[in-house]
Design a protein around this motif. Sequence first.
Motif, PDB file in Angstrom:
ATOM      1  N   PHE A  37       0.869  -1.177   0.000  1.00  0.00           N
ATOM      2  CA  PHE A  37       0.000   0.000   0.000  1.00  0.00           C
ATOM      3  C   PHE A  37       0.904   1.225   0.000  1.00  0.00           C
ATOM      4  CE2 PHE A  37      -2.524  -3.306   2.028  1.00  0.00           C
ATOM      5  CZ  PHE A  37      -3.773  -3.149   1.440  1.00  0.00           C
ATOM      6  N   TRP A  38       0.671   2.144  -0.939  1.00  0.00           N
ATOM      7  CA  TRP A  38       1.562   3.294  -1.123  1.00  0.00           C
ATOM      8  C   TRP A  38       0.792   4.490  -1.654  1.00  0.00           C
ATOM      9  CZ3 TRP A  38       2.877   5.574  -5.898  1.00  0.00           C
ATOM     10  CH2 TRP A  38       2.280   4.971  -7.019  1.00  0.00           C
ATOM     11  N   SER A 110      -7.644   0.364   5.249  1.00  0.00           N
ATOM     12  CA  SER A 110      -8.166   0.439   6.617  1.00  0.00           C
ATOM     13  C   SER A 110      -8.447  -0.942   7.188  1.00  0.00           C
ATOM     14  CB  SER A 110      -9.448   1.283   6.653  1.00  0.00           C
ATOM     15  OG  SER A 110      -9.147   2.618   6.317  1.00  0.00           O
ATOM     16  N   SER A 111      -8.903  -1.871   6.354  1.00  0.00           N
ATOM     17  CA  SER A 111      -9.225  -3.214   6.843  1.00  0.00           C
ATOM     18  C   SER A 111      -7.979  -3.977   7.299  1.00  0.00           C
ATOM     19  CB  SER A 111      -9.988  -4.004   5.777  1.00  0.00           C
ATOM     20  OG  SER A 111      -9.125  -4.419   4.738  1.00  0.00           O
ATOM     21  N   TYR A 112      -6.805  -3.551   6.844  1.00  0.00           N
ATOM     22  CA  TYR A 112      -5.550  -4.169   7.277  1.00  0.00           C
ATOM     23  C   TYR A 112      -4.830  -3.315   8.322  1.00  0.00           C
ATOM     24  CZ  TYR A 112      -5.981  -7.733   3.727  1.00  0.00           C
ATOM     25  OH  TYR A 112      -6.419  -8.794   2.986  1.00  0.00           O
ATOM     26  N   GLY A 113      -5.528  -2.451   8.965  1.00  0.00           N
ATOM     27  CA  GLY A 113      -4.954  -1.636  10.031  1.00  0.00           C
ATOM     28  C   GLY A 113      -4.875  -0.172   9.678  1.00  0.00           C
ATOM     29  N   GLY A 114      -4.525   0.149   8.434  1.00  0.00           N
ATOM     30  CA  GLY A 114      -4.526   1.518   7.949  1.00  0.00           C
ATOM     31  C   GLY A 114      -3.794   2.508   8.826  1.00  0.00           C
ATOM     32  N   ILE A 115      -2.657   2.094   9.390  1.00  0.00           N
ATOM     33  CA  ILE A 115      -1.950   2.967  10.320  1.00  0.00           C
ATOM     34  C   ILE A 115      -1.077   3.979   9.595  1.00  0.00           C
ATOM     35  CG2 ILE A 115      -0.192   3.005  12.143  1.00  0.00           C
ATOM     36  CD1 ILE A 115      -1.327   0.295  13.046  1.00  0.00           C
ATOM     37  N   GLY A 116      -0.336   3.545   8.605  1.00  0.00           N
ATOM     38  CA  GLY A 116       0.557   4.448   7.904  1.00  0.00           C
ATOM     39  C   GLY A 116       1.068   3.842   6.615  1.00  0.00           C
ATOM     40  N   THR A 120       2.905  -3.121   4.024  1.00  0.00           N
ATOM     41  CA  THR A 120       3.142  -4.226   3.099  1.00  0.00           C
ATOM     42  C   THR A 120       2.656  -5.539   3.696  1.00  0.00           C
ATOM     43  OG1 THR A 120       5.096  -3.052   2.301  1.00  0.00           O
ATOM     44  CG2 THR A 120       4.899  -5.368   1.691  1.00  0.00           C
ATOM     45  N   LEU A 121       1.890  -6.275   2.895  1.00  0.00           N
ATOM     46  CA  LEU A 121       1.418  -7.609   3.273  1.00  0.00           C
ATOM     47  C   LEU A 121       2.269  -8.640   2.557  1.00  0.00           C
ATOM     48  CD1 LEU A 121      -2.435  -7.199   2.634  1.00  0.00           C
ATOM     49  CD2 LEU A 121      -1.165  -6.610   4.707  1.00  0.00           C
ATOM     50  N   PHE A 122       2.658  -9.677   3.270  1.00  0.00           N
ATOM     51  CA  PHE A 122       3.353 -10.826   2.684  1.00  0.00           C
ATOM     52  C   PHE A 122       2.396 -12.000   2.787  1.00  0.00           C
ATOM     53  CE2 PHE A 122       6.631  -7.923   4.008  1.00  0.00           C
ATOM     54  CZ  PHE A 122       7.603  -8.025   3.028  1.00  0.00           C
ATOM     55  N   ILE A 123       1.946 -12.503   1.644  1.00  0.00           N
ATOM     56  CA  ILE A 123       0.898 -13.517   1.581  1.00  0.00           C
ATOM     57  C   ILE A 123       1.475 -14.781   0.951  1.00  0.00           C
ATOM     58  CG2 ILE A 123      -1.391 -14.040   0.665  1.00  0.00           C
ATOM     59  CD1 ILE A 123      -1.839 -10.956   0.494  1.00  0.00           C
ATOM     60  N   SER A 126      -1.115 -20.076  -0.260  1.00  0.00           N
ATOM     61  CA  SER A 126      -2.483 -20.450   0.099  1.00  0.00           C
ATOM     62  C   SER A 126      -3.361 -19.244   0.391  1.00  0.00           C
ATOM     63  CB  SER A 126      -2.463 -21.367   1.336  1.00  0.00           C
ATOM     64  OG  SER A 126      -1.743 -22.538   1.055  1.00  0.00           O
ATOM     65  N   GLY A 127      -2.791 -18.051   0.290  1.00  0.00           N
ATOM     66  CA  GLY A 127      -3.555 -16.840   0.561  1.00  0.00           C
ATOM     67  C   GLY A 127      -3.537 -16.425   2.020  1.00  0.00           C
ATOM     68  N   ILE A 128      -2.640 -17.023   2.815  1.00  0.00           N
ATOM     69  CA  ILE A 128      -2.540 -16.687   4.231  1.00  0.00           C
ATOM     70  C   ILE A 128      -1.538 -15.555   4.415  1.00  0.00           C
ATOM     71  CG2 ILE A 128      -1.858 -17.534   6.514  1.00  0.00           C
ATOM     72  CD1 ILE A 128      -2.825 -20.323   5.565  1.00  0.00           C
ATOM     73  N   ILE A 129      -1.937 -14.549   5.176  1.00  0.00           N
ATOM     74  CA  ILE A 129      -1.045 -13.426   5.474  1.00  0.00           C
ATOM     75  C   ILE A 129       0.000 -13.918   6.470  1.00  0.00           C
ATOM     76  CG2 ILE A 129      -0.844 -11.102   6.442  1.00  0.00           C
ATOM     77  CD1 ILE A 129      -3.839 -10.755   5.739  1.00  0.00           C
ATOM     78  N   ARG A 130       1.251 -13.851   6.087  1.00  0.00           N
ATOM     79  CA  ARG A 130       2.338 -14.304   6.954  1.00  0.00           C
ATOM     80  C   ARG A 130       3.019 -13.155   7.687  1.00  0.00           C
ATOM     81  NH1 ARG A 130       1.385 -19.250   8.446  1.00  0.00           N
ATOM     82  NH2 ARG A 130       0.636 -20.438   6.667  1.00  0.00           N
ATOM     83  N   ARG A 131       2.899 -11.949   7.178  1.00  0.00           N
ATOM     84  CA  ARG A 131       3.482 -10.794   7.869  1.00  0.00           C
ATOM     85  C   ARG A 131       2.852  -9.524   7.310  1.00  0.00           C
ATOM     86  NH1 ARG A 131       7.842 -10.047  11.237  1.00  0.00           N
ATOM     87  NH2 ARG A 131       8.568 -12.137  10.798  1.00  0.00           N
ATOM     88  N   ILE A 132       2.666  -8.564   8.214  1.00  0.00           N
ATOM     89  CA  ILE A 132       2.290  -7.201   7.840  1.00  0.00           C
ATOM     90  C   ILE A 132       3.404  -6.305   8.355  1.00  0.00           C
ATOM     91  CG2 ILE A 132       0.658  -5.303   8.129  1.00  0.00           C
ATOM     92  CD1 ILE A 132      -1.541  -7.406   8.572  1.00  0.00           C
ATOM     93  N   TYR A 133       3.950  -5.488   7.473  1.00  0.00           N
ATOM     94  CA  TYR A 133       5.049  -4.599   7.855  1.00  0.00           C
ATOM     95  C   TYR A 133       4.627  -3.168   7.562  1.00  0.00           C
ATOM     96  CZ  TYR A 133       9.763  -2.821   8.470  1.00  0.00           C
ATOM     97  OH  TYR A 133      10.859  -2.144   8.926  1.00  0.00           O
ATOM     98  N   ILE A 134       4.755  -2.310   8.563  1.00  0.00           N
ATOM     99  CA  ILE A 134       4.418  -0.900   8.401  1.00  0.00           C
ATOM    100  C   ILE A 134       5.714  -0.111   8.413  1.00  0.00           C
ATOM    101  CG2 ILE A 134       3.184   1.078   9.378  1.00  0.00           C
ATOM    102  CD1 ILE A 134       1.363  -1.086  10.757  1.00  0.00           C
ATOM    103  N   GLY A 135       5.960   0.629   7.349  1.00  0.00           N
ATOM    104  CA  GLY A 135       7.177   1.416   7.237  1.00  0.00           C
ATOM    105  C   GLY A 135       7.973   1.027   6.004  1.00  0.00           C
ATOM    106  N   GLU A 136       9.067   1.738   5.816  1.00  0.00           N
ATOM    107  CA  GLU A 136       9.902   1.510   4.633  1.00  0.00           C
ATOM    108  C   GLU A 136      10.623   0.170   4.730  1.00  0.00           C
ATOM    109  OE1 GLU A 136      13.325   3.840   2.025  1.00  0.00           O
ATOM    110  OE2 GLU A 136      12.429   4.802   3.782  1.00  0.00           O
TER     111      GLU A 136
END
Length: 152
Positions: A37-38, A110-116, A120-123, A126-136
Motif C-alpha cells: 500500500f503506497w 483500513s481493513s488491514y490496520g490503515g496505520i501508515g 506491506t502484506l506478505f501472503i 495459500s492466501g494466508i497473510i504471513r506478515r504485515i510490515y508498516i514502514g519503509e
Amino acid sequence: LSSIPGAPLAHEFAWRDLDGKIHRLSDYRGKVVIVNFWATWCPPCRREMPMLDAVQQTYSDAGLSVIGLAVDEPRGQVRRYVDSVGISYSVWVDADATDSGFDRTQAIFSSYGGIGLPTTLFIDRSGIIRRIYIGELSRGFVEGEIKRILAR
C-alpha cells in the motif's frame, strides 16, 4: 511490524490496474504475493518502489508477484508517477466512481490496520497473510521474508 504465523486468509478484493484490467486477489493463489500500500506523496513509498521492482524481477520465476496498491489517488496521477519511475510490477488503483463491484483502496487499507504508508502484506501461496510490515522496507528484509515463505 507484525508477524502473523497461521494468520487468516487475506480477504478477497477486486481492483483495476492502471490499464483498466480487472484483478482479484484470489487470482494469485499458488503464488507468493507482496501487496504494498503506497501513495505518490509518500517519500518512503517512492524510495522502496525500485527495490520492489528488482525483487519482482529476481523472484518472479520462483512464484512471486508484487502488487502496488495506490491508496486513494486518481488514476492519472498514479499513472504519471509509475511511468516516470519505470516499474514493471502491477499497480492497482481505485475504480472510477461509476464502477460498481470494486473495493475502494482506502477501505482495503483500513481493513488491514490503515496505520501508515507504506504498509506491506506478505501472503503465502495459500492466501494466508504471513506478515504485515508498516514502514519503509529494506531489500534484505524483503528477500528474507520471500525466502521464508517460498520454503513453506
